[in-house]
Design a protein around this motif. Sequence first.
Motif, PDB file in Angstrom:
ATOM      1  N   VAL A 155       0.823  -1.219   0.000  1.00 32.30           N
ATOM      2  CA  VAL A 155       0.000   0.000   0.000  1.00 32.30           C
ATOM      3  C   VAL A 155       0.851   1.260   0.000  1.00 32.30           C
ATOM      4  O   VAL A 155       0.345   2.346  -0.232  1.00 32.30           O
ATOM      5  N   GLY A 156       2.144   1.124   0.306  1.00 30.04           N
ATOM      6  CA  GLY A 156       3.049   2.270   0.321  1.00 30.04           C
ATOM      7  C   GLY A 156       3.251   2.814   1.720  1.00 30.04           C
ATOM      8  O   GLY A 156       2.378   2.716   2.585  1.00 30.04           O
ATOM      9  N   LEU A 157       4.419   3.401   1.933  1.00 25.21           N
ATOM     10  CA  LEU A 157       4.796   3.900   3.253  1.00 25.21           C
ATOM     11  C   LEU A 157       3.855   4.987   3.779  1.00 25.21           C
ATOM     12  O   LEU A 157       3.449   4.936   4.950  1.00 25.21           O
ATOM     13  N   PRO A 158       3.459   5.986   2.966  1.00 27.59           N
ATOM     14  CA  PRO A 158       2.554   7.015   3.516  1.00 27.59           C
ATOM     15  C   PRO A 158       1.261   6.429   4.081  1.00 27.59           C
ATOM     16  O   PRO A 158       0.811   6.809   5.156  1.00 27.59           O
ATOM     17  N   LYS A 159       0.662   5.454   3.381  1.00 24.05           N
ATOM     18  CA  LYS A 159      -0.580   4.827   3.862  1.00 24.05           C
ATOM     19  C   LYS A 159      -0.325   4.014   5.127  1.00 24.05           C
ATOM     20  O   LYS A 159      -1.155   3.982   6.036  1.00 24.05           O
ATOM     21  N   MET A 160       0.841   3.350   5.180  1.00 23.95           N
ATOM     22  CA  MET A 160       1.180   2.566   6.367  1.00 23.95           C
ATOM     23  C   MET A 160       1.339   3.474   7.584  1.00 23.95           C
ATOM     24  O   MET A 160       0.837   3.169   8.673  1.00 23.95           O
ATOM     25  N   VAL A 161       2.028   4.590   7.391  1.00 27.94           N
ATOM     26  CA  VAL A 161       2.237   5.547   8.487  1.00 27.94           C
ATOM     27  C   VAL A 161       0.892   6.117   8.932  1.00 27.94           C
ATOM     28  O   VAL A 161       0.610   6.232  10.128  1.00 27.94           O
ATOM     29  N   GLU A 162       0.044   6.468   7.959  1.00 31.43           N
ATOM     30  CA  GLU A 162      -1.283   7.012   8.254  1.00 31.43           C
ATOM     31  C   GLU A 162      -2.121   6.018   9.063  1.00 31.43           C
ATOM     32  O   GLU A 162      -2.771   6.388  10.043  1.00 31.43           O
ATOM     33  N   ALA A 163      -2.077   4.749   8.672  1.00 31.85           N
ATOM     34  CA  ALA A 163      -2.837   3.713   9.389  1.00 31.85           C
ATOM     35  C   ALA A 163      -2.317   3.537  10.807  1.00 31.85           C
ATOM     36  O   ALA A 163      -3.095   3.383  11.755  1.00 31.85           O
ATOM     37  N   PHE A 164      -0.990   3.571  10.968  1.00 34.67           N
ATOM     38  CA  PHE A 164      -0.407   3.424  12.302  1.00 34.67           C
ATOM     39  C   PHE A 164      -0.792   4.607  13.190  1.00 34.67           C
ATOM     40  O   PHE A 164      -1.173   4.435  14.347  1.00 34.67           O
ATOM     41  N   GLU A 165      -0.721   5.832  12.632  1.00 34.89           N
ATOM     42  CA  GLU A 165      -1.111   7.022  13.395  1.00 34.89           C
ATOM     43  C   GLU A 165      -2.572   6.923  13.831  1.00 34.89           C
ATOM     44  O   GLU A 165      -2.912   7.248  14.974  1.00 34.89           O
ATOM     45  N   ALA A 166      -3.432   6.479  12.924  1.00 35.61           N
ATOM     46  CA  ALA A 166      -4.858   6.352  13.241  1.00 35.61           C
ATOM     47  C   ALA A 166      -5.065   5.359  14.381  1.00 35.61           C
ATOM     48  O   ALA A 166      -5.865   5.599  15.295  1.00 35.61           O
TER      49      ALA A 166
END
Length: 196
Positions: A155-166
């Motif tokens: 899914v790509g790093l930005p989406k992974m970071v966004e999911a983790f932050e959420a």
Amino acid sequence: EAMPLSQQVKLLRFLETGEIRKVGSKEVSHIKCRVIVASNQNLHQLVKEGKFREDLLFRISGKKLSLPALRDRKQDIPQLAQFFLSKQKPRSNKMLSPEAIQALQEYSWPGNVRELKRVCEQVALTSPLPILRAEDLHPLLHRNSENKTQMETSVGLPKMVEAFEAQVIRQCLQKESDIEKIANELQISRSRLYKK
């Protein structure tokens, strides 16, 4: 691994003629049946690689159903989960809370429907209450996702970071309702927390 080519020839012959011969018998019998074929591989690609017979592919491609992965049809998760939980009756009689449904829908389900079934069976045994909560599911879902990070990278790093932050923000909101305290704990401004 695709069916060996030698077996593919036999299957094709059966599909063409409807003839079978029982093991050890010399008599040929004609049967009528419906054949259902399932694959998680791209059979057209296997044909190009010489691992699957093209004539067999044409023969089995009469009526084709494509079933997307569970992560691509998250609207089905509540009904599937409740069905799997109902299979545990009368031993355990559990229902999903809205938060539990949300937790199930936020998970990526790399193991597809089989994984959902296993999680439902486990949580039905381990949850102390008749209403399943998100916190009853989190240990099972997070344990499953620990070893799946390689699969998630698609899914790509930005989406992974966004999911983790959420996920972190949700956990904080479950423990604390004061936004100021949460912002201080996460070491970000209140306005940035609101945006996230």
